[in-house]
Design an enzyme around this catalytic site. Structure first.
Site, PDB file in Angstrom:
ATOM      1  N   PHE A 224      43.147  87.819 127.491  1.00 23.77           N
ATOM      2  CA  PHE A 224      44.070  88.825 128.041  1.00 23.77           C
ATOM      3  C   PHE A 224      44.337  88.583 129.517  1.00 23.77           C
ATOM      4  O   PHE A 224      44.625  89.521 130.254  1.00 23.77           O
ATOM      5  CB  PHE A 224      43.541  90.247 127.799  1.00 23.77           C
ATOM      6  N   GLY A 450      42.886  83.349 120.278  1.00 22.67           N
ATOM      7  CA  GLY A 450      42.851  84.375 119.244  1.00 22.67           C
ATOM      8  C   GLY A 450      44.239  84.796 118.806  1.00 22.67           C
ATOM      9  O   GLY A 450      44.400  85.638 117.926  1.00 22.67           O
ATOM     10  N   GLY A 492      53.037  80.602 126.146  1.00 22.05           N
ATOM     11  CA  GLY A 492      52.313  79.562 125.434  1.00 22.05           C
ATOM     12  C   GLY A 492      53.148  78.897 124.364  1.00 22.05           C
ATOM     13  O   GLY A 492      53.437  77.691 124.437  1.00 22.05           O
ATOM     14  N   ILE A 563      61.118  84.757 115.449  1.00 19.92           N
ATOM     15  CA  ILE A 563      59.696  84.959 115.229  1.00 19.92           C
ATOM     16  C   ILE A 563      59.175  83.755 114.449  1.00 19.92           C
ATOM     17  O   ILE A 563      59.626  83.478 113.328  1.00 19.92           O
ATOM     18  CB  ILE A 563      59.448  86.280 114.474  1.00 19.92           C
ATOM     19  N   GLN A 572      49.825  89.985 116.734  1.00 18.02           N
ATOM     20  CA  GLN A 572      49.938  90.017 118.192  1.00 18.02           C
ATOM     21  C   GLN A 572      50.522  91.338 118.674  1.00 18.02           C
ATOM     22  O   GLN A 572      50.048  91.934 119.636  1.00 18.02           O
ATOM     23  CB  GLN A 572      50.850  88.882 118.668  1.00 18.02           C
ATOM     24  N   LYS A 635      61.122  83.873 121.914  1.00 14.16           N
ATOM     25  CA  LYS A 635      60.605  84.498 123.125  1.00 14.16           C
ATOM     26  C   LYS A 635      59.120  84.785 122.887  1.00 14.16           C
ATOM     27  O   LYS A 635      58.682  84.892 121.755  1.00 14.16           O
ATOM     28  CB  LYS A 635      61.351  85.808 123.408  1.00 14.16           C
ATOM     29  N   GLY A 636      58.359  84.948 123.946  1.00 14.38           N
ATOM     30  CA  GLY A 636      56.929  85.214 123.774  1.00 14.38           C
ATOM     31  C   GLY A 636      56.682  86.607 123.238  1.00 14.38           C
ATOM     32  O   GLY A 636      57.486  87.521 123.419  1.00 14.38           O
ATOM     33  N   GLY A 638      53.116  87.741 123.229  1.00 19.06           N
ATOM     34  CA  GLY A 638      51.731  88.086 123.556  1.00 19.06           C
ATOM     35  C   GLY A 638      51.602  89.351 124.381  1.00 19.06           C
ATOM     36  O   GLY A 638      50.565  90.004 124.369  1.00 19.06           O
ATOM     37  N   GLU A 639      52.647  89.699 125.132  1.00 20.53           N
ATOM     38  CA  GLU A 639      52.502  90.789 126.080  1.00 20.53           C
ATOM     39  C   GLU A 639      53.454  91.946 125.859  1.00 20.53           C
ATOM     40  O   GLU A 639      53.135  93.088 126.202  1.00 20.53           O
ATOM     41  CB  GLU A 639      52.623  90.222 127.504  1.00 20.53           C
TER      42      GLU A 639
HETATM   43 MO1  MOS Z   1      48.394  86.885 130.267  1.00 23.29          MO
HETATM   44  S1  MOS Z   1      47.661  88.410 131.480  1.00 23.29           S
HETATM   45  O1  MOS Z   1      49.612  86.284 131.286  1.00 23.29           O
HETATM   46  O2  MOS Z   1      47.065  85.817 130.188  1.00 23.29           O
END
Ligand code: MOS
Length: 676
Positions: A224, A450, A492, A563, A572, A635-636, A638-639
């Site tokens: 994270f 993960g 990533g 996706i 995610q 597009k990402g 993860g966040e």
């Molecule tokens: Mo994320 S906080 O950019 O690893």
């Protein structure tokens, strides 16, 4: 796809940094400062050195050799000055973990303490404007006249929100295992979000050429952001191994992680909004205060999402920072954007209530044609579609807008909405693909923390090669593989995937091998604003007796390009939303004003959501075709899942109770203050 390493993970065969069976390994255990500011006067290691199994004590009394320009958080034992409580001042090295810990306890450190200041306050005299905020953006932006816009507005909102210190708390604690070979080459098994960058940072800290360091990080139990930069345990392992001539393992405890592996800065954010009679913004101002350490400047980009969200003739954002006697804050999932959007999207809800306009309609009316900050077009922007689709799925049209009127026994019931956004960028990356044993081997120094990165890259490679995924083997998590950027900033998959696609395309041409480096391709990217968008919906039940907030339903609708894999993406996104729920209702690290450092240092006190807290979290996405991102059109993700969740829940709490809590987390005492 199921995760390609799923079987080795669930059977316990996947090896994490602390688990490599290395012959002759010994252990180092840190000694942490008990003062928040001052000086180490004396270190007496004589008792510790006399204990069984003890091999060495490292400390500021005898600084080990490090590069002079080492990062201030990694320059272990170089200076006697103490910058924060919990900073590493010494370490004991011994044959077993328990011996090392006992010896660390026996190291006597005498301090010359000085007064400290660990509290972020809106009136702090040390607040200043940093040159830039992360990652390298202007601290302040502005256009139009905010005061004039507010003066002409029919409805105005002037509110301040605060968010606390938050800790990443990845499941796998930070650990490093360091081995020097006879030629002076260093191998580090590390828990990191990026083997390439970790290698470079370890090498720089030790004053070695990068070619003399190798980082292996095949499996990582979450990060994270806290593993996005090298942490002190990796440097300690390397120094201790050099000192005793044996492989050394350092496995931080959960409590130590709170001190030395980063945290999300607290924020104080003031929002001033003005709108005309139709709810169109006449002014929007977002001023964000945050903290850094005395060691170095870390300026979080809290107000930057406000630059891209809404059209306003007067739009100002500003960041102010104060350097305190604290550890340096660091990256935590959607750094900046997450706390920033909590404040903006809460304020938009307050504006909607004040203007008597539906909060979805208010956002639609303020949808910009182009990026309000830069004037650049968006590569794609489907916020309105997310809001509309979410409204349909959530049953928004049945919502009574009046706050505080739905009661079921002791429970007050409400719903809320918030928008979500996160940048969609990519960084240069290299990859190699080659034919191997009737299948294909793809190599890139990516990290799977993960997220399912290994699996996503397998799928991307297989689709590019036109073969079944089980014929593709993707090798990641080793700095000896082609250089790759970190798993971070939701970049990533976009970064590594671009290189994997190009390498596979080259392989198809060549027949045997393909190599790629996307540096030039990315340099030629057109100038556009690239952002993912989403809409978060929450239903809450608030007990008028205990003040507890339950969240029976969360829905996120996202527009994040293509996706790559539905199963991985859903995991995610609901993970991000769950973390957002934690931010809204539970997570908070209290700072110890008297002694410095933090008062909550474990998962008994730092609460995170468990399954029972999230009975129904649903994440869906729109088909979005955006050709101007990367070869995948992705597009990402993860966040973006965490962005907006806390605002949606806070807005729902207001809808349920009529009471606005502006200080996260929304804990029972803050609800009970409203007295129903
Ligand atoms: Mo994320 S906080 O950019 O690893």
């Amino acid at each position: 796809m199921n995760r390609v390493e799923g079987h080795v993970k669930v059977t316990g065969l996947a090896t994490y940094a602390a688990e490599y069976p290395i012959e002759g390994v010994v252990y180092a255990y840190p000694v942490q400062s008990l003062i928040a500011r001052g000086r180490v006067a004396r270190v007496d290691a004589s008792d510790a050195l006399a204990m069984p199994g003890v091999l060495a004590v490292l400390s500021v009394a005898d600084p080990p050799e490090l590069a002079e320009d080492a990062d201030a958080e990694l320059a272990l034992f170089q200076r006697r000055e103490v910058a924060y409580r919990g900073q590493l001042v010494a370490a004991a090295v011994a044959g077993t973990y328990d011996e090392a810990r006992a010896a660390a306890d026996a190291v006597r450190v005498e301090y010359e303490p000085a007064d400290h200041d660990v509290s972020l306050r809106a009136d702090h005299p040390g607040l200043y404007r940093p040159e830039v905020v992360n990652p390298n953006l202007p601290a302040d932006t502005g256009q139009g006249d905010v005061e004039a816009g507010l003066a002409e507005a029919v409805t105005t909102v002037d509110v301040t929100y605060t968010t606390p210190v938050l800790h990443n708390n990845a499941m796998e604690p930070h650990a490093s295992l360091a081995l020097w070979d006879a030629e002076g080459r260093l191998l580090v098994y590390d828990s990191t979000q990026g083997a390439t960058t970790d290698r470079d940072m370890i090498a720089k800290t030790l004053g070695l050429p990068p070619g003399r360091v190798r980082v292996v990080s095949r499996h990582v139990g979450g990060g994270f952001g806290s593993k996005g930069t090298t942490r002190p345990q990796a440097v300690l392992a390397a120094l201790a191994a050099r000192a005793v001539g044996r492989p050394v393992k350092v496995a931080l405890t959960r409590q130590q992680m709170f001190d030395v592996t980063g945290y999300r800065t607290p924020t104080i954010q003031r929002l001033r909004l003005g709108a005309d009679g139709e709810g169109r913004l006449t002014a929007l101002e977002h001023v964000a205060l945050s903290q850094s350490s005395t060691l170095k400047e870390f300026a979080e980009q809290t107000a930057t999402p406000t630059r891209v969200m809404y059209a306003a003739p007067a739009l100002r954002t500003a960041h102010r920072l104060v350097r305190l006697d604290v550890a340096t804050p660091s990256w935590m999932r959607a750094p900046g954007d997450c706390p920033g959007m909590y404040a903006l999207e809460s304020a938009m809800d307050e504006l909607a209530c004040a203007a008597g306009i539906d909060p979805i309609e208010l956002r639609v009316r303020n949808e910009p044609e182009v990026d309000p900050d830069t004037g650049l077009p968006f590569s794609s922007r489907n916020l309105v579609a997310c809001l509309r689709e979410g409204a349909r799925r959530f049953g928004w049209d049945r919502r009574d807008p009046r706050p505080g009127v739905r009661r079921e026994g002791e429970w007050l019931v409400g719903t809320g909405v918030a928008a979500s956004t996160y940048p969609a960028k990519r960084r240069p990356c290299k990859a190699v693909a080659r034919v191997l044993d009737g299948g294909f081997l793809v190599q890139v120094a990516a990290a799977d923390i993960g997220t399912g990165a290994r699996t996503a890259l397998t799928r991307i490679a297989a689709e590019t090669l036109g073969v079944a995924p089980d014929r593709v083997h993707v090798e990641i998590g080793d700095s000896d593989l082609p250089d790759a950027p970190v798993a971070g900033g939701s970049m990533g998959t976009a970064s590594w995937g671009s290189a994997v696609v190009r390498a596979c395309e080259e392989l198809k041409k060549d027949g045997r091998e393909g190599r790629a480096d996307t540096t030039e391709e990315i340099r030629q990217d057109s100038r556009l604003t690239r952002q993912a968008f989403g809409a978060q919906f929450a239903e809450v039940r608030v007990s008028s007796v205990t003040g507890e907030v339950r969240v029976p339903r969360l829905l996120g609708v996202f527009a994040a390009g293509r996706i790559v894999d539905a199963k991985l993406a859903r995991s995610q996104l609901i993970g991000g939303m769950t973390m957002g729920l934690g931010m809204a209702l539970m997570e908070e690290t209290l700072t110890d004003e008297e002694f410095g450092g933090f008062l909550r240092r474990d998962l008994a006190q730092y609460h995170v959501p468990v399954c029972a807290d999230v009975p129904d979290v649903e994440a869906v996405w729109l088909e979005e075709h955006d050709e101007r991102l990367n070869p995948m059109g992705a597009k990402g993700i993860g966040e973006i899942g965490i962005v907006g969740t806390a605002a949606a829940i806070g807005n729902a709490v207001h809808h349920a109770t009529g009471h606005r809590v502006r200080e996260l987390p929304i804990t029972p005492p803050k609800i009970l203050m409203a007295r129903f």
